[in-house]
Enzyme design. Structure first.
Site, PDB file in Angstrom:
ATOM      1  N   GLN A   1      -7.078  -1.490   1.535  1.00 43.86           N
ATOM      2  CA  GLN A   1      -6.625  -0.997   2.794  1.00 43.86           C
ATOM      3  C   GLN A   1      -7.005   0.006   3.199  1.00 43.86           C
ATOM      4  OE1 GLN A   1      -2.911   1.304   4.061  1.00 43.86           O
ATOM      5  NE2 GLN A   1      -1.666  -0.338   4.748  1.00 43.86           N
TER       6      GLN A   1
ATOM      7  N   ARG B   1      -1.379  -5.636   8.934  1.00 45.02           N
ATOM      8  CA  ARG B   1      -0.801  -4.481   8.690  1.00 45.02           C
ATOM      9  C   ARG B   1       0.447  -4.028   9.957  1.00 45.02           C
ATOM     10  NH1 ARG B   1       3.409  -2.319   4.189  1.00 45.02           N
ATOM     11  NH2 ARG B   1       4.177  -1.032   4.843  1.00 45.02           N
TER      12      ARG B   1
ATOM     13  N   PRO C   1       0.954  -1.110   0.593  1.00 44.44           N
ATOM     14  CA  PRO C   1      -0.026  -0.029   0.009  1.00 44.44           C
ATOM     15  C   PRO C   1       1.075   0.854   0.083  1.00 44.44           C
ATOM     16  CG  PRO C   1       0.034  -1.374   2.190  1.00 44.44           C
ATOM     17  CD  PRO C   1       1.073  -2.061   1.546  1.00 44.44           C
TER      18      PRO C   1
ATOM     19  N   THR D   1       0.602   5.402  -0.798  1.00 45.62           N
ATOM     20  CA  THR D   1      -0.478   7.054  -0.454  1.00 45.62           C
ATOM     21  C   THR D   1      -0.299   7.057  -1.783  1.00 45.62           C
ATOM     22  OG1 THR D   1      -0.830   7.034   1.859  1.00 45.62           O
ATOM     23  CG2 THR D   1      -1.165   9.276   0.435  1.00 45.62           C
TER      24      THR D   1
ATOM     25  N   GLY E   1       7.274  -1.572  -2.507  1.00 41.35           N
ATOM     26  CA  GLY E   1       6.275  -0.611  -3.097  1.00 41.35           C
ATOM     27  C   GLY E   1       7.457   0.350  -4.051  1.00 41.35           C
ATOM     28  N   ARG E   2       8.417   0.588  -4.121  1.00 41.32           N
ATOM     29  CA  ARG E   2       8.533   2.085  -4.473  1.00 41.32           C
ATOM     30  C   ARG E   2       8.881   0.854  -6.002  1.00 41.32           C
ATOM     31  NH1 ARG E   2      12.660   4.386  -0.552  1.00 41.32           N
ATOM     32  NH2 ARG E   2      12.101   2.076   0.897  1.00 41.32           N
TER      33      ARG E   2
ATOM     34  N   GLY F   1      13.922   2.564   4.939  1.00 41.33           N
ATOM     35  CA  GLY F   1      15.747   2.351   3.746  1.00 41.33           C
ATOM     36  C   GLY F   1      15.583   2.238   2.633  1.00 41.33           C
TER      37      GLY F   1
ATOM     38  N   TYR G   1      -0.505   5.010  12.396  1.00 42.45           N
ATOM     39  CA  TYR G   1      -1.985   5.605  12.588  1.00 42.45           C
ATOM     40  C   TYR G   1      -2.939   5.234  12.928  1.00 42.45           C
ATOM     41  CZ  TYR G   1      -0.472   7.406   7.607  1.00 42.45           C
ATOM     42  OH  TYR G   1      -0.450   8.572   6.431  1.00 42.45           O
TER      43      TYR G   1
ATOM     44  N   HIS H   1      -4.530  -1.050   8.675  1.00 38.80           N
ATOM     45  CA  HIS H   1      -3.406  -0.735   8.770  1.00 38.80           C
ATOM     46  C   HIS H   1      -3.267  -0.362  10.304  1.00 38.80           C
ATOM     47  CE1 HIS H   1      -0.383   1.851   7.628  1.00 38.80           C
ATOM     48  NE2 HIS H   1      -1.329   2.288   7.077  1.00 38.80           N
TER      49      HIS H   1
END
Length: 364
Positions: A100, A230, A25, A27, A317-318, A294, A182, A177
């Site tokens: 999510q 998560r 996930p 944003t 992710g990235r 990281g 959060y 989440h």
């Protein structure tokens, strides 16, 4: 050459995954101002449907939990219709997708909330400032309103209602989440939960009471096999402090282990190696992310996590942002494209749906 472990199929409950690569996930701020996903959101996720499983960006379950402007919601009929276009596009492309659910808790600001109200959290502890607000501005953080018991009950029910809305929108399941600063994480952490009632650290099981209530209620509402969680034990993001996360998270995992959840999704870090510590206490599917706070997770790092038995699946992710066909790139040992950082958090197609696939590149 041996086949990559990352590319081996995996049976996640009723879901036959073609590989063990999960899109994490992230944003992206591509919702309309009312929280309805823009049409381009369907294109974005459909482009990445070759992931074994897609987990969407954080979606607020109700306006009470809205953490930021142009973050999407799952509260209104318009939200459900908007997300249905996303799930239909992903399924048409052969993918599987969980929503999510992300309640911001203390995260948020009146300038970035549809209701213009103060956010609320376990205790009156603001986030470190300054904070991002509507239209790219910044403001000093606000002190959140302390959640009373009625607010906690509302938050649990908001998650249940949003989970049911996710099913109506065609999602395969939901991920709660409980990480990255959060609301659920705020009840677990040292510095954001200073309560003196049954949800506070002075009561046995107090820190985990709210997380357990949310997980149990959602699993009861839509089925445990469609409910994931998560967690990011020890993650200092947004000023979170967990001096000794091990005992808290061991207790939490042991409490939810028998529910039959779809999966547990853990982030790893050097200070507290959560996957290694919690794996023996968790008997369901385990997703691990080894790139939190990281360097981005590499193919080799994912392979190592699977080979060591620390994970059943690995979330990326990235790498998925700039490489919509990431499994194919790993299979062909192809180079990865870099992220267009200038458009990472803008609101249009640039840096979102304009990354070419390998097949497109070969046709040039």
């Amino acid at each position: 050459m041996n086949e990559l472990l990352l590319l081996k199929p995996y049976l996640l409950g009723p879901f036959a995954l073609p590989n063990r690569m999960v899109m994490a996930p992230m944003t992206r701020f591509r919702a309309h101002e009312d929280g309805t996903p823009q049409p381009i959101v369907a294109d974005y996720y459909a482009q990445r449907a070759s992931a074994g499983l897609i987990i969407t960006e954080g979606i607020w379950p109700s306006a009470r939990g809205q953490a930021g402007w142009r973050m999407p919601g799952l509260e209104t009929p318009e939200h459900v219709r908007g997300w249905r276009t996303v799930t239909e596009a992903v399924h048409a492309a052969g993918g599987r997708v969980f929503a999510q659910l992300m309640h911001g808790g203390r995260q948020g600001h009146p300038l970035s909330r549809l209701a213009g109200d103060l956010p609320s959290g376990p205790s009156a502890v603001p986030v470190p400032g300054p904070v991002h607000v509507r239209d790219g501005g910044k403001a000093d953080p606000v002190t959140p309103r302390v959640m009373i018991r009625a607010d906690i009950r509302h938050a649990v029910q908001d998650h249940v209602t949003a989970a049911r809305n996710a099913m109506a929108a065609g999602f395969d399941g939901v991920e709660l989440h409980g990480a990255n600063s959060y609301l659920i994480h705020q009840f677990l952490a040292d510095n954001t939960n200073l309560r003196d009632d049954e949800y506070g650290p002075g009561t046995p099981g107090g820190r985990i009471r709210f997380p357990v209530e949310v997980v149990t209620a959602v699993a009861d509402a839509i089925g445990a096999h469609r409910t994931g969680l998560r967690l990011s034990p020890g993650n200092p993001q947004a000023g979170m402090v967990e001096t000794d996360p091990g005992p808290v998270y061991r207790e939490l995992v042991e409490r939810i282990d028998g529910l039959g959840l779809a999966y547990l999704h853990l982030t790893d870090n050097d200070r507290y190696p959560a996957p290694a510590d919690l794996r023996p206490r968790w008997h369901g599917p385990l997703i691990v992310n080894v790139g939190e706070n990281g360097p981005a997770t590499t193919k080799d790092a994912g392979e190592a996590a699977l080979a060591a038995g620390r994970a059943d699946l690995v979330s990326y992710g990235r790498a998925f942002i700039a490489n919509p066909d990431l499994p194919a790139r790993f299979a062909r040992d192809a180079p990865l494209q870099p992220i267009d950082t200038a458009h990472l958090y803008t609101h249009g197609t640039a840096g979102y749906t304009d990354y070419p696939s390998l097949d497109c590149l070969t046709l040039r």
